[in-house]
Design an enzyme around this catalytic site. Sequence first.
Site, short mmCIF file in Angstrom:
data_model
loop_
_atom_site.label_atom_id
_atom_site.label_comp_id
_atom_site.label_asym_id
_atom_site.label_seq_id
_atom_site.Cartn_x
_atom_site.Cartn_y
_atom_site.Cartn_z
N GLN A 44 25.66 24.92 62.86
CA GLN A 44 25.80 26.18 62.13
C GLN A 44 26.91 25.95 61.12
O GLN A 44 28.09 25.96 61.46
CB GLN A 44 26.14 27.35 63.07
N CYS A 45 26.51 25.70 59.86
CA CYS A 45 27.48 25.25 58.85
C CYS A 45 28.06 26.39 58.01
O CYS A 45 29.09 26.19 57.36
CB CYS A 45 26.83 24.22 57.93
N ASP A 94 35.23 33.50 58.53
CA ASP A 94 34.70 33.95 59.82
C ASP A 94 35.45 35.16 60.36
O ASP A 94 34.88 36.00 61.06
CB ASP A 94 34.76 32.81 60.85
N GLU A 108 24.22 38.45 50.30
CA GLU A 108 23.78 39.32 51.38
C GLU A 108 23.36 40.72 50.93
O GLU A 108 22.48 41.32 51.52
CB GLU A 108 24.87 39.41 52.45
N MET A 119 19.78 32.22 60.60
CA MET A 119 20.44 31.45 59.54
C MET A 119 19.37 30.93 58.62
O MET A 119 18.44 30.25 59.07
CB MET A 119 21.28 30.31 60.14
N GLU A 120 19.53 31.24 57.33
CA GLU A 120 18.47 31.07 56.35
C GLU A 120 18.29 29.64 55.85
O GLU A 120 17.94 29.42 54.69
CB GLU A 120 18.73 31.99 55.16
N ASN A 121 18.52 28.65 56.69
CA ASN A 121 18.37 27.26 56.26
C ASN A 121 16.99 27.07 55.62
O ASN A 121 15.98 27.41 56.22
CB ASN A 121 18.52 26.32 57.46
N TYR A 165 26.77 43.11 53.01
CA TYR A 165 25.36 43.43 53.24
C TYR A 165 25.05 44.87 52.81
O TYR A 165 24.17 45.11 51.98
CB TYR A 165 25.01 43.30 54.73
N HIS A 169 14.67 39.20 56.71
CA HIS A 169 15.96 39.00 56.05
C HIS A 169 16.14 37.53 55.67
O HIS A 169 16.52 37.21 54.53
CB HIS A 169 17.10 39.45 56.98
N GLU A 170 15.86 36.63 56.63
CA GLU A 170 16.03 35.20 56.34
C GLU A 170 15.03 34.73 55.28
O GLU A 170 15.35 33.89 54.45
CB GLU A 170 15.91 34.37 57.62
N HIS A 207 16.22 35.56 51.85
CA HIS A 207 17.22 34.59 51.37
C HIS A 207 16.58 33.44 50.59
O HIS A 207 17.27 32.77 49.81
CB HIS A 207 17.99 34.01 52.55
N ARG A 258 25.54 35.43 70.67
CA ARG A 258 25.42 35.98 69.32
C ARG A 258 26.65 36.83 69.00
O ARG A 258 26.98 37.77 69.73
CB ARG A 258 24.14 36.81 69.21
N MET A 259 27.32 36.51 67.90
CA MET A 259 28.59 37.18 67.57
C MET A 259 28.41 38.68 67.34
O MET A 259 29.33 39.45 67.56
CB MET A 259 29.22 36.52 66.35
N LYS A 260 27.22 39.08 66.90
CA LYS A 260 26.96 40.51 66.69
C LYS A 260 27.14 41.30 67.98
O LYS A 260 27.45 42.50 67.94
CB LYS A 260 25.53 40.69 66.15
#
Length: 620
Positions: free
Chosen positions: A128-129, A391, A334, A286-288, A399, A311-312, A315, A568-570
């Site tokens: 996760q960059c 972070d 965002e 993550m929209e890689n 957003y 959403h992804e 992106h 998940r941080m959310k």
Amino acid sequence: MAPIDPHSFTESTHPLTTHISLSLYFDFSSSTIHAAAILTLASPHAGPLSLDTRSLTIHQVLDPQTLTPLPFTLSPTDDPIKGRHLIVTLSDHSSVLIVFSTSPSSSALQWLSPPQTFNKLHPFVYTQCQAIHARSVFPCQDTPAARVRYKALINIPRQLSAVMAARHEDRRPPVAGETKAFGSSCFDFDYESLWCADGRVVEEFEMNQPVPPYLFAFAVGELGFREVGPRTRVYAESVPPILDAAAREFAGTEEMIRQGERLFGDYDWERFDLLVLPPSFPCGGMENPRMVFLTPTVIKGDASGAQVVAHELAHSWTGNLITNKNNEHFWLNEGFTTYAERRIVEVVQGEDRAVLNIGIGWRGLNEEMERFKDNLECTKLKTNQEGLDPDDVYSQVPYEKGFQFLWRIERQIGRPAFDEFIKKYIATFKFKSIDTETFLNFLKENVPGIEKQIDLELWTEGTGIPPDAYEPVSSLYSKIVSLANEFKLGKIPKEDEVADWQGQEWELYLENLPKSAEASQVLALDERYRLSESKDYEVKVAFLQLAISSSCKDYYGEVEKTLKEVGRMKYLRPLYIALVQGAGKDEGKILAKRVFAEARDSYHPIAQGVVESIFAKHGV
């Protein structure tokens, strides 16, 4: 000499990297990657070249043509945000070869041991960059201003497979001597023997389109997949029930891609594959490019998780094609993507669903204003992030305030005109990294007089929510908010009033309840609707927040279980904050500290850092 990004050592006078060639050997026994990177520059350069690193051991820096050493220095201590400054001295070189190893403490990488995976047979690792963690995987100019193409050779155990945010070119045995060009003799062990050992395989990938470093991504593990469309596979750990559930949840992906193309122009990335990661993945998605990473918590069984995919997907145009120049302009990624997501959802799932999405975002934006009441800089769209870790200041503001700004422009000039504007904006700036001023200048050039109709400076540089922001309106939205207001008077919704509610309706209802209530009322609500047991984590976590702030200690067991089963941080951020925030929270702080100590190793390093910063702020 001036940095171009407050989060990078990259200098404005140095040429930017245009291509990176990587050789990566994965040593699961030590949670380390032994690697080499050839960085190609936009033009030959003489003098110092500044690069970002974090938690990397630099073995040697070489001229890739002659393999002769080049002078370099690595700052002796870490900058707490930017990591270590690598300075390479060049003599009219247009490329440089760096031989290095990652460390088990790399902030981008999570190494999972077999017991932490579903099948419990093989290890797993993923990246996760975003925002500034690519530098902990390879040395680079880790700023979105530096867009790069790349190639990668990934050497892994044969029983595993790799996916990457790049085109897969080949899976083959290692070739003797192929690491020589990557300076393999610079390691203090026999790298060639490791590379060509029995039981190893090499996967080759190539990304031919220039992307910012934060979109570099890979995952290695025991992976399977299901085909869900002509451009889409869903990958996950090779567990049939997980793969089948993901395939059902995301069956409508091709229709979303087609609607995205209708709204925003051609999809330029060829594939739109999805990877469902283990529960420790710290983000929703993550929209890689070519390979979106997803949390398993978006698989809800009712296709509503597809909104995260929307959403992804969005992106692919805003964020990946056009990128913020640095994190101070994050709203360009965002805000645009949230707007684009809701346009796709409106077409595919209906206007009511899109309005619920906007309503949940509106509540979230208002809550962020409360969160940042002592740090108003973070309520702006264009922010000053000098000395701030992205972070730590991550929030819904870019957003939702960004969405509101674009929605305001749409209301002013009308949707048809705004649609034409967005298509022209994407066509003009595709594969470029831009800042807020560039966007505003383009807006004023293409919508003459807009600055007289909308206060553009207030929207982008002002604090708080502008007075011409807009709460959504629909009969369903109004009904849910009205029922939430009745809860304050002691009324719980009747079964017939919520009979057709899905997760989003409940989420909006809970978001509109008071921050705390009588414990008996919270218990009664849960007794009737079992919200604490919901399979939808948006609903479950919103309810548990209410329970904690209402001093319902009956739910501490469910809170602990939730904090231990997802990363998940959310979900982690609000639950840990609820436990430790405010006076008289000793019992909550004790629980938070114990749970984190027990769960920490199962969290991704980024999530670990977020929880630790919450504890530091609240004196835990």
